[in-house]
Design a protein around this motif. Structure first.
Motif, PDB file in Angstrom:
ATOM      1  N   ASP A  96      -2.672  12.869 -18.708  1.00  0.00           N
ATOM      2  CA  ASP A  96      -2.276  14.140 -18.117  1.00  0.00           C
ATOM      3  C   ASP A  96      -2.984  14.274 -16.775  1.00  0.00           C
ATOM      4  N   SER A  97      -2.219  14.234 -15.690  1.00  0.00           N
ATOM      5  CA  SER A  97      -2.839  14.278 -14.362  1.00  0.00           C
ATOM      6  C   SER A  97      -2.294  15.394 -13.490  1.00  0.00           C
ATOM      7  N   SER A  98      -1.427  16.251 -14.043  1.00  0.00           N
ATOM      8  CA  SER A  98      -0.849  17.409 -13.341  1.00  0.00           C
ATOM      9  C   SER A  98      -0.001  17.016 -12.133  1.00  0.00           C
ATOM     10  N   ASP A  99       0.457  15.755 -12.082  1.00  0.00           N
ATOM     11  CA  ASP A  99       1.343  15.300 -11.011  1.00  0.00           C
ATOM     12  C   ASP A  99       2.248  14.220 -11.588  1.00  0.00           C
ATOM     13  N   ARG A 100       2.984  13.514 -10.722  1.00  0.00           N
ATOM     14  CA  ARG A 100       3.953  12.521 -11.192  1.00  0.00           C
ATOM     15  C   ARG A 100       3.471  11.088 -10.972  1.00  0.00           C
ATOM     16  N   SER A 101       2.189  10.890 -10.818  1.00  0.00           N
ATOM     17  CA  SER A 101       1.661   9.541 -10.623  1.00  0.00           C
ATOM     18  C   SER A 101       1.928   8.681 -11.852  1.00  0.00           C
ATOM     19  N   ALA A 102       2.162   7.371 -11.636  1.00  0.00           N
ATOM     20  CA  ALA A 102       2.513   6.471 -12.732  1.00  0.00           C
ATOM     21  C   ALA A 102       1.845   5.110 -12.546  1.00  0.00           C
ATOM     22  N   ASN A 103       1.588   4.445 -13.660  1.00  0.00           N
ATOM     23  CA  ASN A 103       1.040   3.090 -13.639  1.00  0.00           C
ATOM     24  C   ASN A 103       2.156   2.075 -13.456  1.00  0.00           C
ATOM     25  N   ASN A 104       1.894   1.045 -12.659  1.00  0.00           N
ATOM     26  CA  ASN A 104       2.892   0.006 -12.405  1.00  0.00           C
ATOM     27  C   ASN A 104       2.220  -1.360 -12.447  1.00  0.00           C
ATOM     28  N   LEU A 105       2.541  -2.129 -13.476  1.00  0.00           N
ATOM     29  CA  LEU A 105       1.914  -3.436 -13.688  1.00  0.00           C
ATOM     30  C   LEU A 105       2.189  -4.406 -12.551  1.00  0.00           C
ATOM     31  N   TRP A 106       3.400  -4.402 -12.004  1.00  0.00           N
ATOM     32  CA  TRP A 106       3.841  -5.446 -11.094  1.00  0.00           C
ATOM     33  C   TRP A 106       3.110  -5.418  -9.759  1.00  0.00           C
ATOM     34  N   LEU A 107       2.524  -4.298  -9.397  1.00  0.00           N
ATOM     35  CA  LEU A 107       1.815  -4.203  -8.119  1.00  0.00           C
ATOM     36  C   LEU A 107       0.299  -4.309  -8.286  1.00  0.00           C
ATOM     37  N   ILE A 111       0.828  -1.205   0.000  1.00  0.00           N
ATOM     38  CA  ILE A 111       0.000   0.000   0.000  1.00  0.00           C
ATOM     39  C   ILE A 111       0.863   1.255   0.000  1.00  0.00           C
ATOM     40  N   ASN A 112       1.962   1.248   0.765  1.00  0.00           N
ATOM     41  CA  ASN A 112       2.855   2.411   0.776  1.00  0.00           C
ATOM     42  C   ASN A 112       3.582   2.595  -0.549  1.00  0.00           C
ATOM     43  N   SER A 113       3.712   1.516  -1.325  1.00  0.00           N
ATOM     44  CA  SER A 113       4.392   1.611  -2.618  1.00  0.00           C
ATOM     45  C   SER A 113       3.633   2.497  -3.602  1.00  0.00           C
ATOM     46  N   THR A 114       2.319   2.656  -3.409  1.00  0.00           N
ATOM     47  CA  THR A 114       1.587   3.557  -4.292  1.00  0.00           C
ATOM     48  C   THR A 114       1.996   5.008  -4.030  1.00  0.00           C
ATOM     49  N   ASN A 115       2.459   5.298  -2.814  1.00  0.00           N
ATOM     50  CA  ASN A 115       2.941   6.648  -2.505  1.00  0.00           C
ATOM     51  C   ASN A 115       4.356   6.864  -3.020  1.00  0.00           C
ATOM     52  N   SER A 116       5.154   5.808  -3.021  1.00  0.00           N
ATOM     53  CA  SER A 116       6.567   5.934  -3.371  1.00  0.00           C
ATOM     54  C   SER A 116       6.832   5.490  -4.801  1.00  0.00           C
ATOM     55  N   ILE A 117       6.794   4.193  -5.049  1.00  0.00           N
ATOM     56  CA  ILE A 117       7.124   3.647  -6.366  1.00  0.00           C
ATOM     57  C   ILE A 117       6.206   4.207  -7.447  1.00  0.00           C
ATOM     58  N   CYS A 118       4.901   4.282  -7.158  1.00  0.00           N
ATOM     59  CA  CYS A 118       3.945   4.708  -8.179  1.00  0.00           C
ATOM     60  C   CYS A 118       3.896   6.229  -8.367  1.00  0.00           C
ATOM     61  N   HIS A 119       4.798   6.942  -7.715  1.00  0.00           N
ATOM     62  CA  HIS A 119       4.988   8.363  -8.035  1.00  0.00           C
ATOM     63  C   HIS A 119       6.394   8.609  -8.571  1.00  0.00           C
ATOM     64  N   LEU A 120       7.108   7.508  -8.849  1.00  0.00           N
ATOM     65  CA  LEU A 120       8.463   7.630  -9.387  1.00  0.00           C
ATOM     66  C   LEU A 120       8.661   6.837 -10.674  1.00  0.00           C
ATOM     67  N   TYR A 121       8.153   5.599 -10.703  1.00  0.00           N
ATOM     68  CA  TYR A 121       8.464   4.695 -11.808  1.00  0.00           C
ATOM     69  C   TYR A 121       7.187   4.176 -12.467  1.00  0.00           C
ATOM     70  N   GLY A 122       7.197   4.128 -13.779  1.00  0.00           N
ATOM     71  CA  GLY A 122       6.076   3.566 -14.511  1.00  0.00           C
ATOM     72  C   GLY A 122       5.642   4.463 -15.653  1.00  0.00           C
ATOM     73  N   SER A 123       4.553   4.085 -16.296  1.00  0.00           N
ATOM     74  CA  SER A 123       4.048   4.827 -17.457  1.00  0.00           C
ATOM     75  C   SER A 123       3.038   5.884 -17.021  1.00  0.00           C
ATOM     76  N   ARG A 124       2.930   6.933 -17.838  1.00  0.00           N
ATOM     77  CA  ARG A 124       1.999   8.028 -17.549  1.00  0.00           C
ATOM     78  C   ARG A 124       1.150   8.308 -18.794  1.00  0.00           C
ATOM     79  N   PRO A 125       0.159   7.468 -19.043  1.00  0.00           N
ATOM     80  CA  PRO A 125      -0.652   7.643 -20.256  1.00  0.00           C
ATOM     81  C   PRO A 125      -1.606   8.829 -20.210  1.00  0.00           C
TER      82      PRO A 125
END
Length: 308
Positions: free
Chosen positions: A235-246, A219-233
């Motif tokens: 426009d969300s005005s932030d750095r949120s990213a999609n991550n398949l592995w989680l 659950i904490n990885s959505t705050n950390s990993i999912c705001h750093l690594y992944g795809s951004r399909p």
């Protein structure tokens, strides 16, 4: 739009600056982090000496599934974003299951999360990894450090609707009871299935402490990993990213860019191949008449918001 004002009034504060309350939050957070870590150490010792059987695996997976479901579908999609409506009984069940994950009561969790969305990745966000010059420090802060700093988000600003709901407010007051219940259930089941005290102890370790530890990391990885690594399909005005592995262990929340683009959507797996267990369960609740007003963006709205 969130079910609160889009921004606090000038006289309202984002956090509560109370030293006594902040110290309590720090101590509770430290205990909540430390004890599951000790449980993992004990589990490693048990695994080395006794191995692990079907009972322990079943309790770990079962308790993990229901408590993280309570967080993602309950705390997150229903209480934080009002992505769907449901009966009072289901609300109570979701609030209790979420509290069993030992991430705070529903009011605490919702207040922090709504504040995160309002200030995503800019000053005011309680757990953005992008507000520190050092990337490792930012990752630590977003994943765990923010829970240990004792900052108390103002629930009267961000979760007033829950405080005014007498049923949910009462469930929230009993937060510690639900955490203890979440530890007692696997302990009792483990003891009954094996008819031994060791079985009860292993139930506590695997279905209780190890389960809490793993849930915290995912659950904490959505705050950390999912705001750093992944795809951004989108426009969300932030750095949120999609991550398949989680996607599977997070009940779909790791489609995080999708979620930030459409925060009130009950479904976050917006493409056919995106596994969204939480969205699927909400659809089942809808078909059974236990959920209604299920919010999902239209196909045209989804395409309009896609990044070029």
């Amino acid at each position: 739009m969130l079910p609160i004002a889009s921004s606090p009034l000038p006289s309202q504060k984002l956090t509560i600056a109370n030293d006594y309350l902040q110290n309590i939050y720090r101590r509770v957070a430290l205990v909540t982090v430390t004890i599951p870590c000790l449980g993992v150490v004990a589990a490693i010792e048990l695994l080395w000496n006794l191995g692990i059987g079907a009972v322990e695996i079943g309790l770990l997976l079962g308790m993990y599934a229901v408590t993280t479901f309570g967080v993602e579908v309950g705390f997150h999609r229903h209480f934080s974003h009002h992505a769907f409506q449901t009966t009072t009984s289901i609300k109570v069940i979701l609030a209790i299951l979420g509290a069993m994950a030992a991430q705070g009561g529903v009011v605490y969790w919702v207040a922090h999360h709504r504040r995160h969305h309002q200030y995503a990745d800019v000053p005011g966000d309680p757990h953005s990894p992008h507000l520190h010059e050092n990337s490792l420090r930012g990752l630590w802060h977003a994943h765990l450090g923010w829970t240990l700093n004792g900052e108390v988000t103002n629930s009267m600003v961000f979760a007033r609707d829950l405080l005014r709901d007498p049923v949910i407010a009462k469930v929230n007051q009993l937060q510690q009871v639900w955490v203890i219940l979440g530890l007692a259930i696997p302990t009792i089941i483990g003891g009954l299935l094996t008819m031994t005290w060791m079985g009860a102890f292993e139930g506590l370790i695997w279905g209780g402490l190890v389960r809490i530890f793993l849930a915290h990391q995912v659950i904490n990885s959505t705050n950390s990993i999912c705001h750093l690594y992944g795809s951004r399909p989108f426009d969300s005005s932030d750095r949120s990213a999609n991550n398949l592995w989680l996607a599977i262990p997070s009940w779909g929340q790791s489609w995080h860019n999708n979620h930030h683009a459409f925060p009130n959507s009950a479904v976050v797996g917006l493409d056919w191949w995106q596994i969204d267990l939480g969205g699927w369960v909400i659809r089942l609740l809808e078909k059974s008449g236990l959920a209604w007003n299920v919010k999902v963006p239209t196909a045209s709205l989804i395409e309009a918001k896609r990044s070029i």
